[in-house]
Design an enzyme around this catalytic site. Structure first.
Site, PDB file in Angstrom:
ATOM      1  N   GLY B  10      46.509  33.721  37.244  1.00 40.18           N
ATOM      2  CA  GLY B  10      46.814  34.982  36.581  1.00 40.18           C
ATOM      3  C   GLY B  10      48.284  35.030  36.202  1.00 40.18           C
ATOM      4  O   GLY B  10      49.147  34.716  37.019  1.00 40.18           O
ATOM      5  N   LEU B  13      52.019  40.632  35.725  1.00 36.88           N
ATOM      6  CA  LEU B  13      53.210  40.959  36.516  1.00 36.88           C
ATOM      7  C   LEU B  13      53.173  40.331  37.906  1.00 36.88           C
ATOM      8  O   LEU B  13      54.133  39.684  38.327  1.00 36.88           O
ATOM      9  CB  LEU B  13      53.329  42.477  36.680  1.00 36.88           C
ATOM     10  CG  LEU B  13      53.989  43.264  35.550  1.00 36.88           C
ATOM     11  CD1 LEU B  13      54.003  44.737  35.905  1.00 36.88           C
ATOM     12  CD2 LEU B  13      55.402  42.766  35.307  1.00 36.88           C
ATOM     13  N   ALA B  14      52.064  40.525  38.607  1.00 37.34           N
ATOM     14  CA  ALA B  14      51.987  40.037  39.988  1.00 37.34           C
ATOM     15  C   ALA B  14      52.036  38.518  40.018  1.00 37.34           C
ATOM     16  O   ALA B  14      52.766  37.924  40.816  1.00 37.34           O
ATOM     17  CB  ALA B  14      50.717  40.552  40.658  1.00 37.34           C
ATOM     18  N   ARG B 285      45.606  61.886  38.768  1.00 37.33           N
ATOM     19  CA  ARG B 285      44.581  61.489  37.793  1.00 37.33           C
ATOM     20  C   ARG B 285      43.177  61.902  38.185  1.00 37.33           C
ATOM     21  O   ARG B 285      42.406  62.353  37.353  1.00 37.33           O
ATOM     22  CB  ARG B 285      44.639  59.980  37.612  1.00 37.33           C
ATOM     23  CG  ARG B 285      45.903  59.588  36.901  1.00 37.33           C
ATOM     24  CD  ARG B 285      46.038  58.111  36.745  1.00 37.33           C
ATOM     25  NE  ARG B 285      47.306  57.866  36.063  1.00 37.33           N
ATOM     26  CZ  ARG B 285      47.863  56.682  35.941  1.00 37.33           C
ATOM     27  NH1 ARG B 285      47.271  55.629  36.447  1.00 37.33           N
ATOM     28  NH2 ARG B 285      48.998  56.549  35.306  1.00 37.33           N
TER      29      ARG B 285
END
Lengths: 249, 577, 209
Positions: B10, B13-14, B285
Site C-alpha cells: 500500500g 499515507l500510512a 458524523r
C-alpha cells in the site's frame, strides 16, 4: 434529454506491441452519467454495438473525484479526466482513446512512468534531515503559499504533456509538470536551499528552455494550474542563475 | 547480516510513512501498490489533519484532542494507543510542514487551523480543500528521494494475494500479482507492513476510491489474522450521490460555517442547529448522518421528496471560500454543474470510512508475528466513530509506529527471510498461481461486476445508517447466495496481459468474506454505539458491549469473540452533543 | 551527465533573434525607406554602406553568422516539435505553428534575398545592386509577391519572437505582462510590414504614406 442511448467509440489495443483497433458500444441513457460509469457498464455487459461479446475495456481509475489523476484519456480528442467528463456535455459518438504521448499498456491504460522519472530528475522534493522530531517548520507567508498551493495540486495526470507539441518521440522535453514542481519546491522556505540543483537539472537537455510557448498546457490542465507563469518564472530563475552564475566565476 | 528486507503493501499515507521510517532505519524497502503511490486514496482526504498545535491560542492541547477522540469514538477505542497518537499529532504536522506541505497560514506565517465536527477547538491544519493530497504528495516526494538513493523500490500495479507464513507461524514475505504481466510472484520479507486502506468499495458506491476493496485485509483474515470491529463503518453525512460513486463533500464545509437545512412549512429549517444548540452543524458524523437520514427517510422532508438535504455555503464570502475550500467547491461545480458559492449544495450520507480492520496490538503487530498493519486497514484509533481530521494523523502515526516496530522485531530475528529455504516461497507462489488459474477457468454465466453491485446494494441498504437484525440476517443469507453464485462466474477476459476481470473476481470473493464479517458483527452487537445504530437497541450498553469485536475466519463463516477495551484514562460517560 | 550545450544553444538562438537580427531588421528597413526619397538618395545610401572598409566582416559577424545559427538551429527546433493545432486550436498554439512556418519561410527567403541582392554579382552575374535593378525586379509580380511574403513572415516572426523572447528569458512572468507584450508583438509585426511594404512600393514609384 433527447438521447435515449449513448454511443461510444473506443480505440482498443490488446498489448504494447499489437495494432490498435476500434470498437463501438451502445449503452442505455441515464442522467448524470460520466465516461467512467459508461466503462463500468461495459464491464457489467461486455457486448459491442454489433451484439458481439468482447472483453471489457481496460482503463485506469481510482478516486473518481479528479484528485488522483489516474483516469486521463483522450475524450473526443482532448486529454482530460474520464471521471469529470459528463456524458450530457459530450458530443456523440463519444470517442475514447488512450493518451498518445505515453506508451499504451492496454486499451485506454497508459504507462506514465516517464513523468515520475522527470520528477526524480529535477529533485522535486524537500531534502529534509529526517522524519525525527525537529520542531516546527519555517514560517511561510500566506501570500506566497496561495500560489504555491495551486502548484502543489498537480496530480501528474499527463494532460499537459499530451497537449504539448514539444513533448513527442523526437524530443526530450521534460514537460510542464516537472518545471512547475521546481517552481513550487524553490518557493518553499525549506526547498529554496536546493534551488540551484533543481535549476541545474532544468538546464540539461530536455529542460525548461525547450518549451515552445504553445501554451496548451495551462488550458489542458484539469486543475487549472498556473503553468505558464511557472514556466516563465523558472525561465527568469534560469536567466538570473546562468548570467550571474557566469559572472561569479 | 545484510540489510533487512521489508515489504510495505500500500502506497498511501500510512504505507509511505512506514516505508520512509523503515528506510531511515536502514532496511531495504519494497512498496507494492495497486497504483502509483501519488494516486492513492489518501489524496482524497479533503479536510485536514488534527493536531493540538494551538496556533490560534484557544488553549487547545493534546489532552483535549485525546478526550474528544475517545468521546467521539463512543469509548470503543483502546485509550493508551489513542493517547500516543494525539500526543504525536503536533509533531507529525510539523514534520509534514518541513516536507513542504502547503498548509494555510496565519498572518504571521504560522499554520492556520479550522474546526471539524465533535470538537470545540480549531484543531485542523489544512491545505485548502485538498489536504490529504498535499500530505500524500509530500510523503511521495520523500519516497521518491529514497528511491533515487536506492533505499526504496516502488512497484505498481501489484495486487496483494497472501502473506507467506513459515512453519513457526511468522510472516516471511508476501505473494503478489503483477497486474500488467499477471505474473504471480512470492517476495521475501523479514517483515510485511499492510497499509491497504479501507473497504468502501464493498458497499458499491461510497466516497472511497474503487481500489479500496479490502481484499488484501480479507485475504489475511482468511489466513488467520483477526479482523476487529468490522461492524463499525462510518457513514459520511455529506456526499454528492451519483451513478458511479458518491463523491465526498468535506466536513470542513460545515467547519467553515456551512449550514444544513431542508424546507419545512415552506421555510428553511436548520434542524441540526435546532436539535444541537451546542455543536450545531458540527455534530460528529454519525449523528449528522442519522439526523439527515431521519429528516429524509422518516419525516419525508428531503429536497423535492428525494433523499437529499441542503448544505449551504452561499451566505459566505466567495473569495474567502475559494481560499479555504477551493478544490472541493470546484469539484462540486464540475460534477453537479451548480456553483456552491451561489446556491446550496444537495447532499446525502454515504459510506465513508472503515473504523474496523485488522486487529493489531500497541506495536501495530497483527496476530501473525512479522505482519504489521497501519492506517485505515487496522482498527485501533477511532473506536465506534472517527472524528473529522483524525484519519490522516492516525495513518501517519501508525505507519511510523509500524515501521519502528518492524525494525525492532527484525533485530530479534534468528534467521532472515533471505536465509529460509526456497521451498517456503515456491510453494506459496505455486499455490496462489493455482488460485489465479482457477479464476481464469470460471466459465459460468454470472458477471462478477453485477455480483459486486448486488452485494453493494444489499450492504448499503441494510448494513449502514440504520440496522435491524432481521434485515442483517437477510443480508447474510444474500451474501451466502452470492458466494454460491460466485462459483458460476464466467470470466469475460482470458488474456494474461493487464487483465482487470480476473483480479477483480478474486477481490470480489474477499469482499464477500469481509461483508459477512461486517454483517455478522452487526447482528451480534445488540446496542447502538457510534456509527453502529439499531433502532431496536437505541442505547449504548457498556455493561455488555464495551468490547472489541474479534472475527476469526472459519470455513463456516466468521467466529466472533470479544475483548475488553482499555479505558484507563477516561471513564466512559454517555455521549451527548 | 551534465551538459549545458542544449540549454546554451537554445538561449543563444533566442537571443540572436532579437540581438542582432531583430535590430538589424529594423536598421535594414530604415535604410530601405530611403527609396521613398527617390533613386539618387537610395543609391547614395547603399553606396555609403558599401563604402565602409571591410563591410563584409560586419555583415558576417552581425548578420550572416547569427542568421545561420538562428535559422539552422531553428530548423532543428521545428523538427523536434510536433504541432497539434487540429486537436488544440488555442490562439497560442496557432502562434506556435505560425512562428515555425514564418521562420522557415523567412529563412528560405533570406537565403534567396542575400544571394540575389548581395552576392548576385559574384555568383550569378546579376548587375550590381541599385534602385534601378530592384525596381526592375519588383515589376515582376512573382518576385514582388515573394518579397512581400518574405517581409511579412519576417515581421511576424520578429514580432511574435519578441513575445516568446520575453517569456524565454523570464522578462514577462505574469499573465498581464504577457498579454501586453502580445499586443506589442502585433504592433511590431504590422508596423514592420507596412514600413517595408512602403519602401517596396517606392521602387515602383508608389507610396502608402
Amino acid at each position: 434529454m433527447a438521447n435515449k442511448e449513448i454511443r461510444l467509440k473506443i480505440k482498443r489495443q490488446d498489448n504494447q506491441s499489437s495494432a490498435p483497433y476500434w470498437q463501438e458500444f451502445v449503452l442505455p441513457y441515464r442522467p448524470t452519467l460520466n465516461v467512467i460509469s459508461c466503462l463500468m457498464e461495459i464491464q457489467r455487459n461486455p457486448v459491442d454495438a454489433t451484439g458481439k461479446t468482447v472483453s471489457p475495456v481496460i482503463w485506469e481509475c481510482n478516486c473518481l473525484e479528479e484528485v488522483c489523476g489516474a483516469c486521463s484519456m483522450l475524450i473526443n480528442g482532448k486529454a482530460r479526466q474520464a471521471c469529470s467528463a459528463l456524458i450530457d456535455k459530450l458530443a456523440q459518438p463519444i470517442v475514447l482513446e488512450p493518451l498518445s504521448k505515453f506508451p499504451t499498456v492496454r486499451d485506454l491504460m497508459i504507462d506514465r512512468t516517464v513523468m515520475f522519472k522527470n520528477l526524480k530528475k529535477v529533485k522535486a522534493w524537500i531534502n529534509i534531515d529526517g522524519t525525527h522530531d525537529l520542531g516546527p517548520g519555517p514560517r511561510f507567508p500566506e501570500k506566497t503559499r496561495l500560489w504555491a498551493y495551486e502548484l502543489s495540486r498537480c496530480m501528474t495526470c499527463g494532460c499537459c504533456m499530451e497537449s504539448c507539441p514539444q513533448v513527442n518521440p523526437s524530443s526530450k522535453f521534460i514537460g510542464p509538470t516537472a518545471i512547475a514542481q521546481v517552481r513550487l519546491m524553490n518557493a518553499l522556505p525549506n526547498g529554496e536551499m536546493d534551488a540551484e540543483e533543481r535549476l541545474n537539472a532544468l538546464m540539461q537537455p530536455g529542460g525548461a528552455a525547450e518549451c515552445g510557448n504553445a501554451q496548451n498546457c495551462e488550458k489542458a490542465c484539469p486543475k487549472e494550474l498556473p503553468l505558464l507563469t511557472s514556466i516563465a518564472d523558472i525561465n527568469r530563475q534560469l536567466t538570473v542563475k546562468s548570467i550571474f552564475g557566469l559572472l561569479r566565476k | 547480516m545484510s540489510a533487512p528486507q521489508v515489504l510495505v503493501i500500500g502506497g498511501g499515507l500510512a504505507g509511505l510513512m512506514a516505508a520512509i521510517r523503515v528506510a531511515e532505519k536502514g532496511a531495504n524497502v519494497k512498496v507494492f501498490s495497486l497504483c502509483a503511490p501519488k494516486r492513492s486514496h489518501s489524496a482524497c482526504a479533503q479536510g485536514g489533519i488534527n493536531g493540538a498545535i494551538n496556533t490560534l491560542g484557544q488553549g487547545d492541547s493534546p489532552k483535549y484532542h485525546f478526550e474528544e477522540t475517545i468521546y467521539g469514538g463512543d469509548f470503543l477505542a483502546n485509550q493508551t494507543i489513542v493517547k500516543g497518537f494525539t500526543d504525536a499529532a503536533p509533531r507529525l504536522i510539523h514534520m509534514l510542514d518541513r516536507m513542504g506541505v502547503t498548509f494555510n497560514r496565519t498572518p504571521e506565517g504560522l499554520i492556520d487551523l479550522r474546526r471539524a465536527g465533535g470538537t470545540k477547538f480549531n484543531r485542523v491544519a489544512f491545505a485548502g480543500g485538498t489536504t490529504g493530497q498535499q500530505m500524500l504528495y509530500a510523503l511521495d516526494e520523500q519516497t521518491r528521494k529514497l528511491e533515487e538513493q536506492g533505499r526504496v523500490e516502488v512497484l505498481f500495479p501489484w495486487d496483494f494475494m497472501e502473506a507467506i507464513i513459515d512453519e513457526e507461524g511468522n510472516c516471511r514475505g508476501a505473494v503478489l500479482q503483477d497486474l500488467t504481466t499477471m505474473e504471480v510472484k512470492a517476495f521475501r520479507g523479514d517483515a510485511v507492513i499492510m497499509a491497504t486502506g479501507g473497504l468502501g468499495y464493498l458497499f458499491g458506491k461510497s466516497t472511497n476510491a474503487v481500489i479500496n476493496n479490502g481484499s488484501a485485509v480479507s485475504a489475511l483474515y482468511q489466513q488467520g489474522a483477526i479482523y476487529a470491529n468490522g461492524e463499525f463503518i462510518q457513514i459520511h453525512p455529506t456526499s454528492i450521490p451519483m451513478d458511479d460513486k458518491n463523491r465526498l463533500m468535506s466536513e470542513t464545509c460545515r467547519g467553515e460555517g456551512g449550514r444544513v437545512w431542508v424546507y419545512k412549512d415552506g421555510k428553511p429549517w436548520y434542524f441540526l442547529e435546532e436539535w444541537y444548540p451546542n455543536y450545531g452543524n458540527l455534530v460528529p458524523r454519525d449523528i449528522a448522518t442519522r439526523e439527515i437520514f431521519k429528516v429524509c427517510v422518516d419525516m419525508k422532508l428531503g429536497i423535492d421528496g428525494e433523499n437529499m438535504v441542503y448544505l449551504d455555503l452561499s451566505h459566505l464570502d466567495p473569495n474567502w471560500l475559494q481560499q479555504r475550500l477551493g478544490g472541493i467547491l470546484d469539484m462540486y461545480e464540475i460534477f453537479v454543474g451548480d456553483d456552491p458559492r451561489k446556491v446550496p449544495m444537495k447532499i446525502f450520507p454515504t459510506v465513508h470510512f472503515t473504523m474496523g480492520g485488522l486487529w493489531v496490538d500497541e506495536t501495530q503487530t497483527t496476530k501473525i508475528p512479522g505482519l504489521y498493519a497501519a492506517g485505515e486497514c487496522e482498527y485501533q484509533y477511532h473506536g465506534a466513530n472517527r472524528l473529522g481530521g483524525n484519519a490522516m494523523p492516525a495513518c501517519m502515526y501508525a505507519g511510523e509506529l509500524a515501521g519502528n516496530s518492524a525494525m525492532d522485531y527484525i533485530k530479534g530475528l534468528a534467521k532472515s527471510a533471505a536465509d529460509l529455504p526456497d521451498k517456503v516461497f515456491d510453494s506459496a507462489q505455486k499455490k496462489n498461481a493455482e488460485v489465479d488459474g482457477n479464476i481464469y477457468k470460471l466459465t459460468g454465466t454470472e458477471n462478477p461486476y453485477l455480483l459486486h453491485r448486488e452485494m453493494g446494494e444489499w450492504m448499503t441498504n441494510n448494513a449502514t445508517v440504520v440496522r435491524y437484525n432481521d434485515r442483517l440476517q437477510n443480508t447474510d443469507n444474500k451474501l451466502l447466495e452470492l458466494m454460491e453464485r460466485f462459483k458460476k462466474i464466467g470470466i469475460s477476459d482470458n488474456t494474461n496481459w493487464s487483465n482487470q476481470v480476473v483480479p477483480f473476481t478474486r477481490q470480489l470473493w474477499n469482499m464477500l468474506e469481509l461483508s459477512r464479517v461486517i454483517t455478522i458483527g452487526a447482528i451480534a452487537r445488540n446496542e447502538s454505539r457510534g456509527a453502529h445504530y439499531k433502532p431496536d437497541f437505541p442505547e449504548r450498553d457498556d455493561e455488555n458491549w464495551l468490547k472489541t469485536t474479534l472475527a476469526t475466519y472459519s470455513k463456516d463463516g466468521p467466529k466472533l469473540s470479544y475483548e475488553d477495551v482499555d479505558i484507563q484514562h477516561v471513564k466512559p460517560r454517555p455521549r451527548r452533543y | 551527465m551534465s551538459s549545458y550545450r542544449a540549454f546554451t544553444l537554445r538561449k543563444l538562438q533566442s537571443l540572436l533573434g532579437v540581438l542582432p537580427l531583430g535590430v538589424f531588421f529594423f536598421v535594414h528597413l530604415t535604410l530601405n525607406s530611403a527609396a521613398a526619397k527617390g533613386e539618387n538618395v537610395y543609391n547614395t545610401v547603399i553606396g555609403v554602406m558599401r563604402g565602409f572598409p571591410n563591410i563584409w566582416v560586419y555583415e558576417w559577424v552581425i548578420i550572416f553568422i547569427p542568421l545561420l545559427i538562428h535559422g539552422l538551429y531553428g530548423l532543428w527546433i521545428w523538427w523536434t516539435g510536433k504541432s497539434n493545432v487540429t486537436r488544440y486550436g488555442n490562439y497560442r498554439n496557432w502562434m506556435y505553428l505560425l512562428q515555425r512556418l514564418s521562420g522557415i519561410i523567412a529563412f528560405i527567403f533570406l537565403v534567396y534575398h542575400v544571394f540575389v541582392f548581395r552576392y548576385g554579382e559574384l555568383f550569378f552575374k546579376i548587375p550590381e545592386l541599385s534602385f534601378e535593378f530592384i525596381a526592375l525586379q519588383f515589376t515582376d509580380p512573382l518576385i514582388f509577391a515573394i518579397y512581400l511574403i518574405g517581409l511579412v513572415s519576417a515581421a511576424f516572426h520578429f514580432g511574435n519572437g519578441i513575445y516568446t523572447f520575453c517569456i524565454t528569458w523570464g522578462i514577462t512572468v505574469g499573465q498581464k505582462s504577457q498579454k501586453f507584450v502580445n499586443l506589442v508583438s502585433w504592433v511590431i509585426c504590422i508596423v514592420f510590414s507596412l514600413y517595408g511594404l512602403n519602401s517596396m512600393l517606392a521602387f515602383l514609384g508608389k507610396n502608402i504614406f
